[in-house]
Design a protein around this motif. Structure first.
Motif, PDB file in Angstrom:
ATOM      1  N   ASP A  87       0.861  -1.183   0.000  1.00  0.00           N
ATOM      2  CA  ASP A  87       0.000   0.000   0.000  1.00  0.00           C
ATOM      3  C   ASP A  87       0.899   1.235   0.000  1.00  0.00           C
ATOM      4  O   ASP A  87       2.082   1.148   0.340  1.00  0.00           O
ATOM      5  CB  ASP A  87      -0.913   0.016   1.227  1.00  0.00           C
ATOM      6  N   ASN A  88       0.334   2.355  -0.385  1.00  0.00           N
ATOM      7  CA  ASN A  88       1.068   3.626  -0.362  1.00  0.00           C
ATOM      8  C   ASN A  88       2.356   3.581  -1.182  1.00  0.00           C
ATOM      9  O   ASN A  88       3.324   4.284  -0.887  1.00  0.00           O
ATOM     10  CB  ASN A  88       1.418   4.019   1.088  1.00  0.00           C
ATOM     11  N   GLY A  89       2.400   2.715  -2.210  1.00  0.00           N
ATOM     12  CA  GLY A  89       3.606   2.588  -3.024  1.00  0.00           C
ATOM     13  C   GLY A  89       4.744   1.881  -2.313  1.00  0.00           C
ATOM     14  O   GLY A  89       5.905   1.986  -2.717  1.00  0.00           O
ATOM     15  N   LYS A  90       4.428   1.152  -1.239  1.00  0.00           N
ATOM     16  CA  LYS A  90       5.456   0.460  -0.450  1.00  0.00           C
ATOM     17  C   LYS A  90       5.068  -1.004  -0.229  1.00  0.00           C
ATOM     18  O   LYS A  90       3.891  -1.330  -0.073  1.00  0.00           O
ATOM     19  CB  LYS A  90       5.644   1.138   0.911  1.00  0.00           C
ATOM     20  N   TYR A  91       6.082  -1.831  -0.190  1.00  0.00           N
ATOM     21  CA  TYR A  91       5.946  -3.246   0.152  1.00  0.00           C
ATOM     22  C   TYR A  91       6.319  -3.351   1.632  1.00  0.00           C
ATOM     23  O   TYR A  91       7.477  -3.177   2.010  1.00  0.00           O
ATOM     24  CB  TYR A  91       6.899  -4.057  -0.720  1.00  0.00           C
ATOM     25  N   TYR A  92       5.340  -3.610   2.483  1.00  0.00           N
ATOM     26  CA  TYR A  92       5.554  -3.700   3.925  1.00  0.00           C
ATOM     27  C   TYR A  92       5.814  -5.159   4.304  1.00  0.00           C
ATOM     28  O   TYR A  92       4.995  -6.029   4.010  1.00  0.00           O
ATOM     29  CB  TYR A  92       4.321  -3.224   4.685  1.00  0.00           C
ATOM     30  N   ILE A  93       6.932  -5.397   4.985  1.00  0.00           N
ATOM     31  CA  ILE A  93       7.243  -6.743   5.459  1.00  0.00           C
ATOM     32  C   ILE A  93       7.488  -6.670   6.963  1.00  0.00           C
ATOM     33  O   ILE A  93       8.495  -6.119   7.420  1.00  0.00           O
ATOM     34  CB  ILE A  93       8.475  -7.338   4.751  1.00  0.00           C
ATOM     35  N   PHE A  94       6.550  -7.205   7.722  1.00  0.00           N
ATOM     36  CA  PHE A  94       6.663  -7.229   9.184  1.00  0.00           C
ATOM     37  C   PHE A  94       7.115  -8.614   9.626  1.00  0.00           C
ATOM     38  O   PHE A  94       6.538  -9.630   9.217  1.00  0.00           O
ATOM     39  CB  PHE A  94       5.320  -6.895   9.832  1.00  0.00           C
ATOM     40  N   VAL A  95       8.138  -8.660  10.459  1.00  0.00           N
ATOM     41  CA  VAL A  95       8.715  -9.941  10.885  1.00  0.00           C
ATOM     42  C   VAL A  95       8.907  -9.950  12.397  1.00  0.00           C
ATOM     43  O   VAL A  95       9.435  -8.994  12.972  1.00  0.00           O
ATOM     44  CB  VAL A  95      10.088 -10.180  10.216  1.00  0.00           C
ATOM     45  N   THR A  96       8.471 -11.014  13.035  1.00  0.00           N
ATOM     46  CA  THR A  96       8.751 -11.207  14.455  1.00  0.00           C
ATOM     47  C   THR A  96       9.091 -12.674  14.674  1.00  0.00           C
ATOM     48  O   THR A  96       8.747 -13.534  13.846  1.00  0.00           O
ATOM     49  CB  THR A  96       7.554 -10.781  15.329  1.00  0.00           C
ATOM     50  N   GLY A  97       9.763 -12.977  15.753  1.00  0.00           N
ATOM     51  CA  GLY A  97      10.143 -14.366  15.977  1.00  0.00           C
ATOM     52  C   GLY A  97      10.946 -14.550  17.243  1.00  0.00           C
ATOM     53  O   GLY A  97      11.220 -13.599  17.990  1.00  0.00           O
ATOM     54  N   ALA A  98      11.335 -15.805  17.487  1.00  0.00           N
ATOM     55  CA  ALA A  98      12.094 -16.154  18.684  1.00  0.00           C
ATOM     56  C   ALA A  98      12.828 -17.461  18.445  1.00  0.00           C
ATOM     57  O   ALA A  98      12.577 -18.173  17.461  1.00  0.00           O
ATOM     58  CB  ALA A  98      11.160 -16.295  19.882  1.00  0.00           C
ATOM     59  N   ASN A  99      13.731 -17.767  19.340  1.00  0.00           N
ATOM     60  CA  ASN A  99      14.408 -19.053  19.306  1.00  0.00           C
ATOM     61  C   ASN A  99      13.384 -20.169  19.511  1.00  0.00           C
ATOM     62  O   ASN A  99      12.482 -20.054  20.345  1.00  0.00           O
ATOM     63  CB  ASN A  99      15.465 -19.100  20.413  1.00  0.00           C
ATOM     64  N   GLU A 100      13.511 -21.250  18.751  1.00  0.00           N
ATOM     65  CA  GLU A 100      12.557 -22.360  18.844  1.00  0.00           C
ATOM     66  C   GLU A 100      12.474 -22.925  20.264  1.00  0.00           C
ATOM     67  O   GLU A 100      11.396 -23.333  20.712  1.00  0.00           O
ATOM     68  CB  GLU A 100      12.968 -23.468  17.866  1.00  0.00           C
ATOM     69  N   ARG A 101      13.565 -22.900  20.995  1.00  0.00           N
ATOM     70  CA  ARG A 101      13.558 -23.444  22.362  1.00  0.00           C
ATOM     71  C   ARG A 101      12.684 -22.620  23.300  1.00  0.00           C
ATOM     72  O   ARG A 101      12.303 -23.089  24.373  1.00  0.00           O
ATOM     73  CB  ARG A 101      14.990 -23.523  22.906  1.00  0.00           C
ATOM     74  N   ARG A 102      12.345 -21.384  22.910  1.00  0.00           N
ATOM     75  CA  ARG A 102      11.491 -20.531  23.740  1.00  0.00           C
ATOM     76  C   ARG A 102      10.100 -20.336  23.132  1.00  0.00           C
ATOM     77  O   ARG A 102       9.332 -19.504  23.605  1.00  0.00           O
ATOM     78  CB  ARG A 102      12.169 -19.167  23.944  1.00  0.00           C
TER      79      ARG A 102
END
Length: 249
Positions: A216-231
């Motif tokens: 949107d707005n002429g932008k490709y937004y990529i939101f990323v979140t995560g954690a170590n698999e052990r947690r």
């Protein structure tokens, strides 16, 4: 002052000290949006957030200033710094959020999301904003913006193609084993989002990642979140709330 009785000399010294304080306070007030005790704080126009502080010059204070004057200066600086930082954080805003979370809202690039309370903002080249846990290095939430002439994420391909491409070629270093866990499409306020989950296994650890992407707005937004698999058993539910909270305003 030579020739004055001791009492008058003390009064004159006190008056000069008070004037020095007043001049110093006025100077800081006039320049508080530029420099505070050697640290220049400037808003970052592109990211819409507070830029990393840069060293600048420090105002020189006379060594013979009274301790009362120094205390006054210190109190003034602390108050000025709090007021200045408060003004700078007004854009983007840190709005009210559910218990256990803080909210980031970028009014310039028009997006917002929640992140776990206590995470701190750090600067990483290539990201528009990034928050991370102060102890666990793999626990992060970030937004990357890429200019595009597309009007919808579907123009890059279907859900399976885009999620696989982003996971394997963009969001994971070479040589790691990538596995798509789940993927779905989401429609919100006329925008199409691709939301997916994957793991990336290296020799030392496995990172569990959640992604929400849209255009949107002429932008490709990529939101990323995560954690170590052990947690993941500790953080999984919380980070699912985080990825679902991301939206383009």
């Amino acid at each position: 002052t030579p020739g004055l009785p001791s009492t008058q000399r003390m009064k004159a010294t006190s008056l000069l000290g008070a004037l020095a304080c007043a001049v110093f306070v006025l100077y800081i007030g006039l320049n508080s949006n530029k420099t505070l005790v050697g640290v220049a704080v400037q808003p970052k126009a592109v990211r819409g957030s507070i830029a990393a502080p840069h060293r600048a010059w420090t105002p020189v204070m006379k060594r013979h200033a009274s301790s009362r004057c120094m205390a006054s200066r210190r109190n003034t600086l602390e108050g000025g710094l709090i007021a200045t930082l408060g003004a700078l954080t007004a854009r983007p805003s840190l709005a009210k959020a559910p218990k256990g979370f803080s909210q980031y809202k970028d009014t310039g690039d028009k997006y917002e999301f929640l992140y776990p309370f206590g995470w701190e903002e750090i600067y990483v080249k290539g990201t528009d904003i990034l928050y991370k846990d102060i102890i666990e290095p793999l626990e992060t939430a970030s937004v990357t913006l890429i200019e595009t002439d597309k009007s919808s994420i579907t123009e890059y391909g279907d859900l399976a193609d885009v999620s696989t491409s982003l996971a394997e070629k963009v969001l994971t270093p070479p040589g790691q084993e990538v596995k798509i866990v789940s993927a779905k499409e989401k429609d919100a306020e006329g925008r199409k989002y691709y939301v997916f989950e994957f793991t990336a296994k290296s020799r030392r650890y496995t990172r569990h990642t959640l992604v929400s992407a849209a255009i949107d707005n002429g932008k490709y937004y990529i939101f990323v979140t995560g954690a170590n698999e052990r947690r993941w058993n500790v953080m999984g539910e919380k980070l699912n709330k985080v990825v679902e909270s991301f939206k383009i305003a």
